[in-house]
Scaffold this motif. Structure first.
Motif, mmCIF file in Angstrom:
data_model
loop_
_atom_site.group_PDB
_atom_site.id
_atom_site.type_symbol
_atom_site.label_atom_id
_atom_site.label_comp_id
_atom_site.label_asym_id
_atom_site.label_seq_id
_atom_site.Cartn_x
_atom_site.Cartn_y
_atom_site.Cartn_z
ATOM 1 N N VAL A 19 37.420 6.414 15.741
ATOM 2 C CA VAL A 19 38.351 5.637 14.920
ATOM 3 C C VAL A 19 39.784 6.067 15.272
ATOM 4 O O VAL A 19 40.155 7.221 15.059
ATOM 5 N N CYS A 20 40.552 5.148 15.831
ATOM 6 C CA CYS A 20 41.952 5.411 16.174
ATOM 7 C C CYS A 20 42.823 4.896 15.030
ATOM 8 O O CYS A 20 42.812 3.692 14.744
ATOM 9 N N TRP A 21 43.567 5.803 14.385
ATOM 10 C CA TRP A 21 44.334 5.437 13.179
ATOM 11 C C TRP A 21 45.280 6.581 12.847
ATOM 12 O O TRP A 21 44.873 7.740 12.971
ATOM 13 N N PRO A 22 46.512 6.410 12.404
ATOM 14 C CA PRO A 22 47.235 5.165 12.091
ATOM 15 C C PRO A 22 48.053 4.612 13.256
ATOM 16 O O PRO A 22 48.977 3.825 13.048
ATOM 17 N N TRP A 23 47.726 5.087 14.474
ATOM 18 C CA TRP A 23 48.257 4.401 15.649
ATOM 19 C C TRP A 23 47.219 4.479 16.745
ATOM 20 O O TRP A 23 46.295 5.279 16.713
ATOM 21 N N PHE A 24 47.405 3.611 17.728
ATOM 22 C CA PHE A 24 46.489 3.516 18.860
ATOM 23 C C PHE A 24 47.192 4.018 20.116
ATOM 24 O O PHE A 24 48.364 3.706 20.353
ATOM 25 N N GLY A 25 46.473 4.768 20.940
ATOM 26 C CA GLY A 25 47.003 5.183 22.235
ATOM 27 C C GLY A 25 48.183 6.127 22.107
ATOM 28 O O GLY A 25 48.256 6.964 21.205
ATOM 29 N N ASN A 26 49.116 5.977 23.033
ATOM 30 C CA ASN A 26 50.333 6.777 23.061
ATOM 31 C C ASN A 26 51.298 6.207 22.025
ATOM 32 O O ASN A 26 51.690 5.047 22.109
ATOM 33 N N LEU A 27 51.700 7.029 21.046
ATOM 34 C CA LEU A 27 52.577 6.529 19.985
ATOM 35 C C LEU A 27 53.860 5.941 20.558
ATOM 36 O O LEU A 27 54.368 4.939 20.051
ATOM 37 N N ALA A 28 54.376 6.535 21.630
ATOM 38 C CA ALA A 28 55.631 6.061 22.215
ATOM 39 C C ALA A 28 55.507 4.662 22.805
ATOM 40 O O ALA A 28 56.518 3.991 23.026
ATOM 41 N N ARG A 29 54.278 4.210 23.071
ATOM 42 C CA ARG A 29 54.052 2.854 23.580
ATOM 43 C C ARG A 29 53.865 1.847 22.445
ATOM 44 O O ARG A 29 53.695 0.658 22.688
ATOM 45 N N ASN A 30 53.851 2.330 21.204
ATOM 46 C CA ASN A 30 53.692 1.445 20.059
ATOM 47 C C ASN A 30 55.036 0.847 19.661
ATOM 48 O O ASN A 30 56.098 1.411 19.966
ATOM 49 N N PRO A 31 55.021 -0.281 18.957
ATOM 50 C CA PRO A 31 56.264 -0.843 18.434
ATOM 51 C C PRO A 31 57.003 0.164 17.547
ATOM 52 O O PRO A 31 56.385 1.053 16.937
ATOM 53 N N GLN A 32 58.300 -0.001 17.471
ATOM 54 C CA GLN A 32 59.139 0.938 16.737
ATOM 55 C C GLN A 32 58.713 1.064 15.278
ATOM 56 O O GLN A 32 58.802 2.133 14.685
ATOM 57 N N SER A 33 58.221 -0.021 14.702
ATOM 58 C CA SER A 33 57.823 0.028 13.287
ATOM 59 C C SER A 33 56.657 0.981 13.058
ATOM 60 O O SER A 33 56.540 1.592 11.993
#
Length: 298
Positions: free
Chosen positions: A67-81
């Motif tokens: 279970v990947c939560w509360p972000w997926f993958g590399n956090l820096a690749r996630n949207p700023q929000s």
């Protein structure tokens, strides 16, 4: 049909439960509330468990459904929000939930279907660097199919934004011989080529390392495996994105918990909320991400 049997086991450092019914066997770890393996009687496994998996506290097992939560993958690749929700410097890949022990709320094996419920108490405001209060629960039901339901309810007074995934590792005879149905015509992000957006022509086959985010994914995807004469059926809800991954030779050789040829026997199709398919929860709002896994002969 008899009542499923539940047994406690220890695998390395991890507490686990093995659940056996007339038709299938399921192995679940308390850490991450992670399904480690799932196999129907008389059939090859549906979910893949690495031959060289490590059962260590704080480390997700390369197997089953992390279970990947509360972000997926590399956090820096996630949207700023999504990034803005986290207030510590080092961000582990795939979030904070998969390396922590979840609390078992109950196992109901009073019928031919078995239901097992978990919650992550730390998500109620005690995750390091993530000071938000969320009721995070995972329900796993083993019946004719295997179903997982991950629910997030914002108990705080401010809105939150998350990305997430049920990071499923499926067992295949040989990934070079299988194909994925349901992706034809979809746009996807090619992470191996500067995150370009491209369009999928026809079914997806595999001839090298694959790491793609499919956008506007349908509710059903399938893995067609001619050598095992089966189609694995994935039905999802609460998701409009899917990540398809196979490490192939070079990347697999870098992974200490995967045999050098392990990539041949697995394929990840991750039911997700990533890229522009984020989960935004107002105070009191709840989101449910669900996946059911079944199979049928070709």
């Amino acid at each position: 049909m008899s009542t499923p049997k539940v047994e406690s086991e220890k695998h390395g450092e991890l507490n686990c439960w093995r659940i056996t019914s007339d038709s299938a066997e399921l192995l679940i770890a308390q850490q991450g509330a992670q399904v480690l393996s799932y196999q129907r009687v008389g059939e090859p496994p549906l979910l893949w468990l690495s031959d060289q998996a490590l059962f260590k506290q704080g480390k997700s097992v390369r197997a089953g459904v992390p279970v990947c939560w509360p972000w997926f993958g590399n956090l820096a690749r996630n949207p700023q929000s999504v990034q803005a929700m986290y207030q510590a410097s080092e961000a582990p890949a795939h979030g904070l939930a998969r390396g922590r022990d979840w609390q078992l709320l109950g196992i109901d094996n009073s019928s031919t279907e078995l239901r097992i419920d978990f919650t992550l108490p730390e998500a109620l405001g005690n995750l390091p660097g993530w000071p938000h209060s969320v009721a995070l629960n995972l329900s796993i039901v083993m019946g004719e199919q295997l179903s997982l339901t991950l629910s997030s309810e914002n108990l705080g007074s401010d809105p939150i934004t998350i990305s997430q995934a049920l990071h499923s590792y499926f067992a295949v005879s040989d990934v070079r011989q299988v194909r994925v149905e349901g992706v034809a015509g979809l746009n996807y992000i090619e992470t191996l080529a500067n995150w370009e957006q491209r369009n999928q022509q026809g079914d997806l086959g595999f001839a090298g390392e694959t790491d793609r985010i499919y956008l506007q994914a349908p509710e059903q995807l399938s893995i067609v495996d001619p050598a095992w004469n089966r189609r694995i059926l994935l039905r999802s809800s609460g998701s409009r994105s899917a990540v398809i991954w196979n490490p192939w030779t070079d990347r697999a050789a870098e992974l200490i918990d995967m045999a050098n040829d392990g990539w041949q026997r697995m394929l990840c199709i991750e039911t997700a909320n990533v890229w522009d398919d984020l989960v935004q929860l107002a105070p009191g709002a709840r989101h449910t991400l669900s996946l059911s896994i079944g199979s049928e002969p070709l």
